[in-house]
Write a protein that holds these residues in place. Sequence first.
Motif, mmCIF file in Angstrom:
data_model
loop_
_atom_site.group_PDB
_atom_site.id
_atom_site.type_symbol
_atom_site.label_atom_id
_atom_site.label_comp_id
_atom_site.label_asym_id
_atom_site.label_seq_id
_atom_site.Cartn_x
_atom_site.Cartn_y
_atom_site.Cartn_z
ATOM 1 N N MET A 116 6.096 12.172 0.814
ATOM 2 C CA MET A 116 6.118 10.953 2.078
ATOM 3 C C MET A 116 7.479 10.617 0.733
ATOM 4 N N THR A 117 7.735 9.233 2.090
ATOM 5 C CA THR A 117 9.193 8.958 1.472
ATOM 6 C C THR A 117 8.043 7.381 1.527
ATOM 7 N N VAL A 118 9.603 6.736 0.661
ATOM 8 C CA VAL A 118 8.921 5.756 -0.150
ATOM 9 C C VAL A 118 10.219 4.629 0.978
ATOM 10 N N GLU A 119 9.866 3.534 2.251
ATOM 11 C CA GLU A 119 10.833 2.767 1.943
ATOM 12 C C GLU A 119 11.563 1.862 1.335
ATOM 13 N N ASP A 172 6.229 -1.848 1.019
ATOM 14 C CA ASP A 172 5.027 -1.898 1.401
ATOM 15 C C ASP A 172 4.762 -3.040 0.168
ATOM 16 N N GLU A 173 5.120 -3.231 -0.995
ATOM 17 C CA GLU A 173 5.216 -3.819 -2.064
ATOM 18 C C GLU A 173 5.391 -5.888 -1.390
ATOM 19 N N VAL A 174 5.930 -5.319 -0.949
ATOM 20 C CA VAL A 174 7.063 -7.420 -0.474
ATOM 21 C C VAL A 174 5.719 -7.389 0.626
ATOM 22 N N ARG A 175 5.728 -6.572 1.552
ATOM 23 C CA ARG A 175 4.829 -6.338 2.571
ATOM 24 C C ARG A 175 3.125 -7.460 2.259
ATOM 25 N N ASP A 176 2.807 -6.523 1.334
ATOM 26 C CA ASP A 176 1.401 -6.506 0.416
ATOM 27 C C ASP A 176 1.902 -7.710 -0.076
ATOM 28 N N ALA A 177 2.664 -8.210 -0.786
ATOM 29 C CA ALA A 177 2.922 -10.192 -1.820
ATOM 30 C C ALA A 177 2.623 -10.848 -0.250
ATOM 31 N N ALA A 178 3.602 -10.651 0.864
ATOM 32 C CA ALA A 178 3.725 -11.721 1.408
ATOM 33 C C ALA A 178 2.474 -12.200 2.213
ATOM 34 N N ALA A 179 1.407 -10.562 2.549
ATOM 35 C CA ALA A 179 -0.005 -11.118 2.960
ATOM 36 C C ALA A 179 -1.253 -12.080 2.233
ATOM 37 N N ALA A 180 -0.847 -11.796 0.520
ATOM 38 C CA ALA A 180 -1.591 -12.034 -0.445
ATOM 39 C C ALA A 180 -1.371 -13.902 -0.903
#
Length: 72
Positions: free
Chosen positions: A1-4, A53-61
């Motif tokens: 799995m590649t991490v973006e 994914d961490e940036v997206r999750d933090a922005a959504a929360a």
Amino acid sequence: MTVELWTIDQVAAYLGATSAKSASRTLSRWGVAAVGYVPHPVSRRPQARYVADEVRDAAAARPGQGSRTDLR
């Protein structure tokens, strides 16, 4: 799995931040840390990389506009 991985400029564009410094401060407030550094292709200065994914999750929360987080 590649991490973006995103640069701070990509994070700023995603968040709609006015500058890379503003995006960096926002990520710091949200507890999102850089996972590594690579030399900038032109200036050769260290450039932080963040897990997308961490940036997206933090922005959504994040709380919405007008949210009274002081009442919790």
